[in-house]
Scaffold this motif. Structure first.
Motif, PDB file in Angstrom:
ATOM      1  N   THR A 142      -0.865  13.591   2.404  1.00 19.65           N
ATOM      2  CA  THR A 142      -2.115  13.080   3.454  1.00 19.65           C
ATOM      3  C   THR A 142      -2.106  15.022   3.698  1.00 19.65           C
ATOM      4  OG1 THR A 142      -0.615  11.037   3.863  1.00 19.65           O
ATOM      5  CG2 THR A 142      -1.923  11.901   6.102  1.00 19.65           C
ATOM      6  N   VAL A 143      -1.744  15.560   3.941  1.00 19.53           N
ATOM      7  CA  VAL A 143      -1.791  16.818   4.318  1.00 19.53           C
ATOM      8  C   VAL A 143      -2.850  17.343   3.445  1.00 19.53           C
ATOM      9  CG1 VAL A 143      -1.219  19.139   5.154  1.00 19.53           C
ATOM     10  CG2 VAL A 143      -0.176  17.463   5.719  1.00 19.53           C
ATOM     11  N   LEU A 144      -2.390  17.407   2.114  1.00 19.78           N
ATOM     12  CA  LEU A 144      -3.452  18.345   1.149  1.00 19.78           C
ATOM     13  C   LEU A 144      -4.223  17.316   0.901  1.00 19.78           C
ATOM     14  CD1 LEU A 144      -0.172  18.751  -1.365  1.00 19.78           C
ATOM     15  CD2 LEU A 144      -1.660  20.261   0.406  1.00 19.78           C
ATOM     16  N   THR A 145      -4.668  15.807   0.727  1.00 19.95           N
ATOM     17  CA  THR A 145      -5.613  14.985   1.094  1.00 19.95           C
ATOM     18  C   THR A 145      -6.981  16.020   1.598  1.00 19.95           C
ATOM     19  OG1 THR A 145      -4.313  12.939   0.281  1.00 19.95           O
ATOM     20  CG2 THR A 145      -6.751  13.203   0.946  1.00 19.95           C
ATOM     21  N   GLU A 163       6.728  16.798  -7.459  1.00 18.62           N
ATOM     22  CA  GLU A 163       6.215  16.090  -7.211  1.00 18.62           C
ATOM     23  C   GLU A 163       4.784  16.177  -6.491  1.00 18.62           C
ATOM     24  OE1 GLU A 163      10.032  12.704  -4.808  1.00 18.62           O
ATOM     25  OE2 GLU A 163       8.848  13.966  -4.089  1.00 18.62           O
ATOM     26  N   LEU A 164       4.949  17.659  -6.275  1.00 16.84           N
ATOM     27  CA  LEU A 164       3.342  17.360  -5.494  1.00 16.84           C
ATOM     28  C   LEU A 164       2.929  18.255  -6.879  1.00 16.84           C
ATOM     29  CD1 LEU A 164       4.164  18.989  -2.147  1.00 16.84           C
ATOM     30  CD2 LEU A 164       3.009  17.073  -2.466  1.00 16.84           C
ATOM     31  N   TYR A 165       3.659  19.357  -7.453  1.00 16.74           N
ATOM     32  CA  TYR A 165       3.168  19.627  -8.956  1.00 16.74           C
ATOM     33  C   TYR A 165       2.781  18.193  -9.335  1.00 16.74           C
ATOM     34  CZ  TYR A 165       2.673  23.047 -12.855  1.00 16.74           C
ATOM     35  OH  TYR A 165       2.297  23.291 -14.117  1.00 16.74           O
ATOM     36  N   THR A 207       9.817   7.780  -5.953  1.00 12.99           N
ATOM     37  CA  THR A 207      10.979   8.825  -4.909  1.00 12.99           C
ATOM     38  C   THR A 207      11.691   8.155  -4.723  1.00 12.99           C
ATOM     39  OG1 THR A 207       9.819  10.364  -3.846  1.00 12.99           O
ATOM     40  CG2 THR A 207       8.505   8.897  -3.410  1.00 12.99           C
ATOM     41  N   HIS A 208      12.403   8.521  -4.025  1.00 12.37           N
ATOM     42  CA  HIS A 208      13.673   8.742  -3.008  1.00 12.37           C
ATOM     43  C   HIS A 208      12.862   8.438  -1.250  1.00 12.37           C
ATOM     44  CE1 HIS A 208      16.267   9.386  -6.562  1.00 12.37           C
ATOM     45  NE2 HIS A 208      16.757   8.085  -6.021  1.00 12.37           N
ATOM     46  N   ASP A 209      11.983   9.444  -0.922  1.00 12.02           N
ATOM     47  CA  ASP A 209      11.882   9.680   0.230  1.00 12.02           C
ATOM     48  C   ASP A 209       9.902   9.600   0.143  1.00 12.02           C
ATOM     49  OD1 ASP A 209      11.305  11.565   2.337  1.00 12.02           O
ATOM     50  OD2 ASP A 209      12.336  12.896   2.022  1.00 12.02           O
ATOM     51  N   VAL A 210       9.690   8.568   0.359  1.00 12.77           N
ATOM     52  CA  VAL A 210       8.210   8.134   0.683  1.00 12.77           C
ATOM     53  C   VAL A 210       8.228   9.038   1.733  1.00 12.77           C
ATOM     54  CG1 VAL A 210       7.331   6.193   0.271  1.00 12.77           C
ATOM     55  CG2 VAL A 210       8.929   5.982  -1.483  1.00 12.77           C
ATOM     56  N   ALA A 211       8.885   8.754   2.769  1.00 11.81           N
ATOM     57  CA  ALA A 211       8.048   9.445   3.973  1.00 11.81           C
ATOM     58  C   ALA A 211       7.406  10.955   3.944  1.00 11.81           C
ATOM     59  CB  ALA A 211       9.230   9.333   5.040  1.00 11.81           C
ATOM     60  N   ALA A 212       8.534  11.599   3.045  1.00  9.09           N
ATOM     61  CA  ALA A 212       8.119  13.389   2.807  1.00  9.09           C
ATOM     62  C   ALA A 212       7.238  13.266   2.065  1.00  9.09           C
ATOM     63  CB  ALA A 212       9.031  13.229   2.060  1.00  9.09           C
ATOM     64  N   HIS A 267      -6.536  13.526  -7.297  1.00 12.61           N
ATOM     65  CA  HIS A 267      -6.535  12.108  -6.776  1.00 12.61           C
ATOM     66  C   HIS A 267      -5.177  11.322  -6.574  1.00 12.61           C
ATOM     67  CE1 HIS A 267      -4.969  11.579 -11.087  1.00 12.61           C
ATOM     68  NE2 HIS A 267      -4.698  10.260 -10.599  1.00 12.61           N
ATOM     69  N   ARG A 268      -4.807  10.653  -5.652  1.00 13.45           N
ATOM     70  CA  ARG A 268      -3.951  10.030  -4.495  1.00 13.45           C
ATOM     71  C   ARG A 268      -3.001   9.714  -5.680  1.00 13.45           C
ATOM     72  NH1 ARG A 268      -2.169  10.447   1.537  1.00 13.45           N
ATOM     73  NH2 ARG A 268      -0.153   9.091   1.466  1.00 13.45           N
ATOM     74  N   PRO A 269      -1.338   9.644  -6.329  1.00  8.63           N
ATOM     75  CA  PRO A 269      -1.400   9.088  -6.620  1.00  8.63           C
ATOM     76  C   PRO A 269      -0.528   8.232  -5.733  1.00  8.63           C
ATOM     77  CG  PRO A 269      -0.034  10.723  -6.194  1.00  8.63           C
ATOM     78  CD  PRO A 269      -1.249  10.768  -6.022  1.00  8.63           C
ATOM     79  N   ARG A 270      -0.432   6.487  -6.717  1.00 13.47           N
ATOM     80  CA  ARG A 270       0.572   5.634  -5.746  1.00 13.47           C
ATOM     81  C   ARG A 270       2.031   6.084  -5.937  1.00 13.47           C
ATOM     82  NH1 ARG A 270      -0.499  -0.146  -8.308  1.00 13.47           N
ATOM     83  NH2 ARG A 270      -0.058  -1.016  -6.089  1.00 13.47           N
TER      84      ARG A 270
END
Length: 283
Positions: free
Chosen positions: A270-273, A246-248, A259-264, A13-16
């Motif tokens: 998005t790709v993993l979803t 973060e992905l783990y 996170t500091h780097d929201v865009a990354a 599930h996608r975290p906020r």
């Protein structure tokens, strides 16, 4: 056994995403770049445009060697920035362990209070119950000051973490704070010790922690010291390692990633979803 990085239809599930804005003079990650209100507001809006769901304002640094900041100074740093963001309808978290700062933030419309000391004072729980804010209850082996040089045993950390959350969540609920308002943060980096092993153990146990306590989890591996120790990279080069951690965490049922780097992180999720949805549709 450490669970591998795995995105299944059942677990994913996608975290906020919680974007960090350090409104401080000596942050380890950006060295005071956003201390001025105009700079803090501009950075907050960049994070929102990049995909942040929540903006977190930190009016004081908490890394080893950082200078203590009074509650009055924290409030001064937050004042204009918090008001502007709340007026724009943006969910704001305030990262502080000082009661006066908590009261100020709650009164001015903050949606979250994030306390690295885990709200240690029971005398304040009735007041916290009245705020309506969601509370991020953080576990830490350490308190403010230089990081310990002792190698902290990972199993000892996990046992202490379970004991801490058992007791603290029960105490907060007994004081009238609804469980639905509580979020737990197991702590990472120097908060757990001077070596990477405790942080790795906590990350590996995230799904078990989520199952045991049944409340949302927030994690913040972004730019943490344990990643620099593992990779040998300097702070400016630690982005890929932060994203991997973060992905783990995202694959192991966390609800919020700070996170500091929201865009990354947004793009990676998005790709993993998309991949997860395609894989599910192809079965």
């Amino acid at each position: 056994m450490v669970e591998p990085l795995a995105f299944s239809e059942e677990s994913w599930h996608r975290p906020r995403l919680v974007g960090i804005v350090n409104v401080s003079a000596d942050s380890f990650s950006d060295g005071g770049r956003f201390l001025a209100p105009a700079n803090a507001l501009a950075h907050a809006r960049r994070l929102l445009a990049a995909g942040a769901d929540v903006v977190e304002l930190g009016p004081a640094a908490s890394h080893p060697g950082s200078e203590p900041v009074t509650a009055d100074e924290e409030v001064r740093r937050l004042d204009l920035v918090l008001d502007r963001l709340v007026a724009e309808g943006i969910p704001v978290s305030v990262d502080s362990f000082q009661p006066r700062t908590h009261r100020f933030a709650a009164a001015r419309g903050a949606a979250f209070l994030n306390d690295i000391q885990g709200f240690p004072d029971p005398a304040r729980y009735a007041e916290l119950a009245d705020t309506g804010c969601r509370l991020v209850v953080m576990h830490s082996v350490q308190r403010r000051g230089p990081a310990t040089k002792v190698r902290t045993d990972p199993q000892t950390v996990l046992t202490a973490l379970e004991r801490f959350f058992d007791q603290r969540l029960a105490a907060l609920q007994a004081a009238g704070i609804d469980r639905e308002r509580l979020i737990i943060d197991p702590g990472l980096g120097y908060f757990l010790g001077a070596t990477p092993e405790p942080s790795l153990a906590v990350l590996a146990a995230l799904r078990a922690i989520r199952t045991r306590f049944g409340v949302p989890i927030m994690v913040s591996p972004s730019r943490k010291s344990f990643l620099r120790a593992i990779t040998g990279r300097e702070l400016a080069e630690i982005g890929p390692a932060s994203l991997a951690a973060e992905l783990y965490a995202a694959s192991h049922s966390v609800d919020f990633i700070r996170t500091h780097d929201v865009a990354a992180l947004r793009d990676a999720l998005t790709v993993l979803t998309a991949l997860n949805q395609y894989a599910g549709a192809s079965r």
